[in-house]
Every structure is written in structure tokens, then in C-alpha cells.
Design an enzyme around this catalytic site. Structure first.
Site, PDB file in Angstrom:
ATOM      1  N   LEU A 242      40.044  33.288  35.864  1.00  8.77           N
ATOM      2  CA  LEU A 242      39.260  34.496  36.125  1.00  8.77           C
ATOM      3  C   LEU A 242      38.791  34.515  37.574  1.00  8.77           C
ATOM      4  CD1 LEU A 242      37.903  37.094  35.132  1.00  8.77           C
ATOM      5  CD2 LEU A 242      35.934  35.710  34.457  1.00  8.77           C
ATOM      6  N   TYR A 243      38.417  33.352  38.093  1.00  8.61           N
ATOM      7  CA  TYR A 243      38.021  33.270  39.505  1.00  8.61           C
ATOM      8  C   TYR A 243      39.131  33.818  40.399  1.00  8.61           C
ATOM      9  CZ  TYR A 243      37.250  31.199  44.112  1.00  8.61           C
ATOM     10  OH  TYR A 243      37.114  31.011  45.461  1.00  8.61           O
ATOM     11  N   ALA A 244      40.356  33.359  40.156  1.00  7.23           N
ATOM     12  CA  ALA A 244      41.494  33.833  40.945  1.00  7.23           C
ATOM     13  C   ALA A 244      41.691  35.332  40.778  1.00  7.23           C
ATOM     14  CB  ALA A 244      42.757  33.079  40.524  1.00  7.23           C
ATOM     15  N   THR A 246      39.421  37.599  40.142  1.00  8.97           N
ATOM     16  CA  THR A 246      38.403  38.363  40.874  1.00  8.97           C
ATOM     17  C   THR A 246      38.685  38.355  42.373  1.00  8.97           C
ATOM     18  OG1 THR A 246      36.895  36.441  41.061  1.00  8.97           O
ATOM     19  CG2 THR A 246      36.622  37.900  39.145  1.00  8.97           C
TER      20      THR A 246
END
Length: 432
Positions: A242-244, A246
């Protein structure tokens, strides 16, 4: 016995009695009415008095907030302007978001050292120990860099900053970091990395003049890409976390603001940054802590027990890339939220282009700490991590003059020296 007529129609004396009672009731009615009118007037008076008090209190409260809030007020504006003053010919005035973070602190110090104006903003959240962020803030304050305690989602606060200073550049480093934490608190990534970014861009596109924006994307956007080394032209539509996702969304969002509003945009894909004042959630940092405390460390392995590898990049090299991006950023072309012409849109990899395996990282730490690590090898879980990263920095070399000079051996030596001093160790043992 009185007749029916007399009973129904009283005699004159009775009539007089009724008139007298009527007059008495009439006087009481008027007295009551007068009393009610008086009460009504008093009520109006009290309402007006209350309204006046509340209005005055609101004025006092707003004035109090203006003079004593975490942002706003005469003294606050003076601090912001002083911090933003440029002290070199051809210098720039930069708003640094996430200024009390790892990269933000180093970039802010480098800008100030060369004579640029710097104002920082940070929300000092508790993703990791806030005391480290407070210590960084003190370091920045010691170099006359003012840090606003605020959130990039606060539109009024950001607008006030731009009303106070005409920033030429924005170095946007504020973000919710970490790949694995996204599985615990996904909302924080949307809040900071998407909503916060949009809020900042909204303020920037309406500023007059518009600043040039340089911001931190991530090497994580390469996701499941297997072509190495990673190049800016490679596909980035397969994020592994999810970090990637965003950060990839941030690249698309910034492109939109560049296209519609003429904002000059430069995105930087950082590759595993490490060094003094680093983040405690990073492997090299937590390995150091656990090795010194005699605790075991977890070393992940990929499929078929392949060692994970990272393109570890020393903080000073990242700072050079950030400053090079600021110095070469084209001007934004919009005014008052309207685009006047095409503006620059760039993306660069900032890495060391020399991947090192995680077991080798531990070997180097053992040599510098003079302590043997207790290793537990574990298969990499499906938590969003990728098995390797490797940066192609050809474009950054050409456009920014970017040239990393610190290898992992040298960089970790500097980190360990800082760690032992900051946490009070002497000869590998904590000082009481």
C-alpha cells in the site's frame, strides 16, 4: 325566595358588585401586563448582554489564538520570516515538509548552511519515538531553522505560511513511511501520502508566485518489476505494498497538477536511505539496537533462501540529489491557479547503484560494533517487501550532476559512531 328572573338577572346592588370586581380584575390585568412587559424587556436586555459577551469572548479567544497558538500570530510570523531569509546571492527560499524527519533534517541543514532560506513543518507523530524528532528539531533550532508544529492536511495553516513568505521552492518530504506498517494502519498512508499531498498542491497552485515543487517518491513504486537496474522508464503499475501504491498515486497526482496548473514538479525515488539521525524502524537501525542489547535479529530471505539485497544510499548522497533537484527545477508557469504555459515535470532515481545483501550489512555492523549478532533467518512474509532494489542513476547523473560517493562500509561506520554517542554508549556498553 327570589324569582327565576331575579336569580338570572341580579339586582342593582349586585351589578355594582360585579363592576367593582371587574375593575379590580382589570387593574390586576394591567399590572400583570406591565410586569410581563418589564420581564420581556429584561429578557431582551439579558439576551443582548449575553450575545455581547459571547461576541467579545470570541474576539478574545481568537486574539488569544492569534498570539499563542502553535501557528499564527505576530511573533510566529516574525520567526517564519526570519527563518526564510536568504543569505547568499541567487539563493532560494524553501518550505521543507517533514523537516524533523530523517531526510528533512539533513536537507534543511544543508540548505541553511549554504545560505538559503528554510522554514520547516512537521506534525511530530508517533510512528516512531517522537523524542528523536524533538531532538532533530532542537538541532535545527540551533541552526536558526524554524519548525512549525503542524500537519500538511491543515489548509489554513499552509495558506498562512504562503501569505507570510513567498517561497520559491517546496521540498515535500512529509509522508507516512514504512512498507509493513501499512498492514496495521492503512488509513495513515492515505491521510499523509495522498490527502496531505493534494492539500499541499492545492495551496501551491494558488500561490502567487507558484513555487517549484520537489517531492519524495520512492523506489517502492517499482514493485514487482524484475528488470534490473530499475530505470525511470520501467513500468510502475504493479505495486507490492500500500505504501508503494500511495507513492505511485502521488506521481500521478503531481503530474495532474503539473498539466492543469503549471506547477513545476520533480519526483525523487529514494533507494533505502541510511545514516546518522535515521529512522528506528529501518533494518540497519533496529539491527544495531538489538545487537548491542544482546537480542536476536530477524534476517529475511527470499524464495529458495535467496538473500535479500538493497541499494543502500547514504544520507549525504541523498541530500546532494535533493539540492541538485531544487537548483535545476524549472519555474512554475501558473498564476492564481491558472496555467500560463507548460512547466517541467521530472522523475529521478536517487540510489547508490551498488546493492548489498542484508547478511553482508549485518557483517559490517558486527565489525563496527565489535559484537557478534544472534541471527534468526526467516522466509520473507507476504507483507509488501520486495527481494531486491537496484537503481539506475544515469538520468540523475546527467541532469542533476548526481554522484554518490559513500559506500556501505564507510556510511555504516559514521552511523554507528553517531548511534553510540546519541544513545550514550561507551565501548559497546550503555553509560548509566
Amino acid at each position: 325566595m327570589p324569582s327565576m328572573e331575579e336569580a338570572l338577572f341580579p339586582s342593582t346592588p349586585g351589578k355594582f358588585k360585579i363592576d367593582r370586581q371587574y375593575n379590580m380584575w382589570n387593574r390586576q390585568f394591567h399590572r400583570c401586563f406591565a410586569s410581563t412587559s418589564t420581564m420581556f424587556l429584561w429578557a431582551l436586555f439579558l439576551i443582548a448582554l449575553t450575545a455581547s459577551y459571547l461576541s467579545f469572548q470570541s474576539f478574545v479567544d481568537s486574539g488569544s489564538r492569534y498570539f499563542s497558538a502553535s501557528w499564527g500570530g505576530i511573533q510566529w510570523e516574525k520567526q517564519v520570516r526570519n527563518s526564510a531569509q536568504i543569505h547568499r546571492s541567487g539563493g532560494i527560499s524553501v518550505l521543507v515538509t517533514g523537516a524533523a524527519g530523517f531526510v528533512g533534517t539533513h536537507v534543511s541543514l544543508a540548505l541553511k548552511k549554504r545560505g538559503d532560506g528554510v522554514v520547516g513543518i512537521d506534525n511530530f507523530n508517533n510512528y516512531y519515538d517522537p523524542s528523536l524528532k524533538k531532538a532533530r528539531k532542537q538541532l535545527l533550532n540551533n541552526h536558526n531553522i524554524f519548525i512549525v508544529d503542524g500537519d500538511i492536511n491543515d489548509f489554513k495553516m499552509l495558506s498562512k505560511l504562503f501569505d507570510t513568505v513567498a517561497f520559491t521552492h517546496v521540498m515535500h518530504l512529509a509522508a507516512q513511511a514504512g512498507v509493513r506498517y501499512a498492514m496495521e494502519n492503512p488509513q495513515s498512508y492515505v491521510h499523509s501520502n495522498i490527502a496531505g499531498l493534494v492539500n499541499l498542491l492545492e495551496v501551491c497552485k494558488s500561490a502567487n508566485p507558484q513555487p517549484a515543487v520537489v517531492w519524495a517518491s520512492s523506489s517502492s513504486v517499482y514493485g514487482l518489476n524484475t528488470d534490473v537496474p530499475f530505470s525511470e522508464s520501467d513500468r510502475t503499475d504493479q505495486p507490492a505494498s500500500l505504501y508503494a501504491a500511495t507513492k505511485k498515486a502521488g506521481e500521478e497526482i503531481t503530474h495532474t497538477y503539473n498539466h492543469i496548473y503549471g506547477l513545476s514538479i520533480t519526483g525523487l525515488r529514494f533507494f533505502t536511505v541510511y545514516g546518522p539521525w535515521g529512522r528506528p524502524d529501518m533494518a540497519y537501525f533496529s539491527f544495531t539496537r538489538n545487537i548491542l542489547q544482546g537480542k536476536p535479529i530477524t534476517v529475511y530471505r527470499g524464495k529458495n533462501r535467496v538473500d535479500l539485497a538493497r541499494d543502500f544510499t547514504y544520507i549525504d548522497d541523498i541530500v546532494k540529489g535533493c539540492l541538485g533537484s531544487l537548483d535545476t527545477a524549472g519555474k512554475s508557469t501558473g498564476s492564481g491557479g491558472k496555467k500560463r504555459g507548460p512547466a517541467s515535470y521530472r522523475i529521478f532515481n536517487l540510489g547508490n547503484t551498488s546493492p548489498v545483501t542484508v547478511p553482508n550489512l549485518v557483517n559490517i555492523l558486527e565489525r563496527h560494533l565489535k559484537v557478534k549478532a544472534k541471527r534468526n533467518y526467516v522466509d520473507m512474509p507476504g507483507n509488501g517487501d520486495v527481494p531486491f532494489t537496484h537503481a539506475n542513476i544515469t538520468l540523475a547523473r546527467k541532469e542533476l550532476g548526481y554522484k554518490p560517493t559513500t559506500d556501505l562500509q564507510t556510511g555504516l561506520k559514521k552511523f554507528v559512531r553517531w548511534y553510540l554517542q546519541y544513545y550514550g554508549y561507551s565501548h559497546g556498553k550503555p553509560v548509566n
